[in-house]
Design a protein around this motif. Structure first.
Motif, short mmCIF file in Angstrom:
data_model
loop_
_atom_site.label_atom_id
_atom_site.label_comp_id
_atom_site.label_asym_id
_atom_site.label_seq_id
_atom_site.Cartn_x
_atom_site.Cartn_y
_atom_site.Cartn_z
N SER A 61 -5.22 2.17 -0.24
CA SER A 61 -3.81 2.55 -0.37
C SER A 61 -3.53 3.87 0.32
O SER A 61 -2.47 4.05 0.95
CB SER A 61 -3.42 2.64 -1.85
N TYR A 77 2.38 -0.39 -2.38
CA TYR A 77 1.18 -0.69 -1.60
C TYR A 77 -0.05 -0.97 -2.46
O TYR A 77 -0.84 -1.86 -2.12
CB TYR A 77 0.88 0.45 -0.62
N PRO A 78 -0.26 -0.26 -3.58
CA PRO A 78 -1.42 -0.60 -4.42
C PRO A 78 -1.41 -2.04 -4.91
O PRO A 78 -2.47 -2.67 -5.01
CB PRO A 78 -1.30 0.39 -5.58
#
Length: 273
Positions: A61, A77-78
Motif C-alpha cells: 500500500s 488501496y489497502p
C-alpha cells in the motif's frame, strides 16, 4: 471361521476414486493433525497467519499506493491489495505445503496402501484454513473504511473454487515432482517469490496495457485475483472477461494434468521416497 480383509490398490480408475471416498477418514485425520500441529498451544501460529499478509499489505500500500500512486479502482488501496493478497497467499501456501506433503508423510506412504491423492489434498485444506483466518483482516479493513461490498460478493464462492482448483493442480504437480527430484524443494520458494511480483497482488491488472492483457492472463493467478477483486470491490472494478476465460481454461488444464501426472507417478512413490 474369521474373515480376512485384504486391502489393495484399485485396479481401475473407478475403483481408485471409490477408494478415495472410503479413506475419507484418513483425509480428515491428516488435515486435522496438521492444523493442530500448526495452531495448538501456540499464539505465534495464528498470529503469523494474520501478520504475514497484513505486513505485506502495508508495504504494498505504501509502495504502490502512496509512492507510485497507482489507481485503486475507486476503493481504499489497502482493500484493493488485500483482496488480491487473499487468493495469492492461499495459492502460495498450498504450493509450499503440497510440495512437501508426500516427503513429510514418507513413513506412511511406504507402509500401508491408501490413495496417495489424500495427502496433497489435505495439505490444500490446511492452507484454506489460513485463508479463512486471513479473511478476518479483510473484514476488519472493510469496517475501518466503512466499505460495503456490492451484490457481486455473492459470486465470491465461485472464485474461491477456482483458486482451490489452481492450488490443487499446481500442488499435485509439485508434490509428485518433489518425490522424483528433491531439487524442487529449492525451486518452490523461488516460484512463490517470483509469482508474487508477476501477479497483480500489489496493483490492479488494469494498469497493464490492453494489448498485453491476453498475454498477461497466461498467468492463471491473474484471472483468480481479478475475479476476487471483481466480486469483493464492486463499483469501478471491472473484469477482463477474455483474459479471465483464458486463465480459467489454464486452471482447468493445470488441475486435470496435475491429477493425470500424480496418478501416473503414484505407484512409484513408495519405492523412491
Amino acid at each position: 471361521m474369521a474373515q480376512k480383509l485384504v486391502i489393495q490398490a484399485g485396479k481401475t480408475e473407478k475403483e481408485y476414486w471409490r477408494d478415495l471416498w472410503r479413506y475419507r477418514e484418513l483425509f480428515y485425520f491428516l488435515a486435522w493433525r496438521d492444523i493442530l500441529v500448526r495452531y495448538k498451544q501456540t499464539v505465534v501460529g495464528i498470529a503469523w497467519a494474520l501478520l504475514r499478509p497484513l505486513l505485506t499489505m502495508i508495504v504494498f500500500s505504501i509502495v504502490f499506493g502512496r509512492l507510485a500512486k497507482l489507481p485503486s479502482e475507486g476503493v481504499p488501496y489497502p482493500i484493493l491489495v488485500f483482496a488480491g493478497m487473499l487468493p495469492w497467499q492461499f495459492f502460495a501456501n498450498a504450493l509450499t505445503e503440497c510440495s512437501n506433503s508426500l516427503i513429510n508423510n514418507a513413513n506412511l506412504l511406504s507402509k500401508v496402501y491408501f490413495p496417495r491423492l489424500v495427502v496433497p489434498t489435505s495439505a490444500v485444506v490446511v492452507s484454506f484454513v489460513d485463508f479463512l483466518i486471513s479473511g478476518m483482516i479483510l473484514l476488519g479493513l472493510m469496517a475501518w473504511y466503512n466499505f460495503v461490498p456490492s451484490w457481486r460478493i455473492i459470486t465470491l464462492p465461485i472464485f474461491i473454487v477456482i483458486a482451490f482448483m489452481a492450488s490443487m493442480g499446481a500442488g499435485l504437480w509439485l508434490a509428485a515432482l518433489n518425490v522424483q527430484f528433491r531439487d524442487f524443494r529449492y525451486i518452490v520458494p523461488f516460484i512463490v517469490q517470483f509469482g508474487l511480483y508477476v501477479s497483480p497482488v500489489g496493483f490492479s491488472s488494469e494498469i497493464v496495457p490492453i494489448r498485453w492483457r491476453m498475454l498477461y492472463s497466461l498467468n492463471p493467478m491473474v484471472g483468480v485475483i481479478d475475479g476476487f477483486r471483481w466480486a469483493i470491490l464492486g463499483g469501478e472494478s471491472r473484469l477482463f472477461w477474455p483474459g479471465f476465460g483464458v486463465s480459467l481454461l489454464l486452471v482447468m488444464g493445470l488441475l486435470l494434468s496435475g491429477i493425470w501426472y500424480f496418478r501416473k507417478m503414484e505407484r512409484t512413490f513408495a519405492d523412491v521416497i
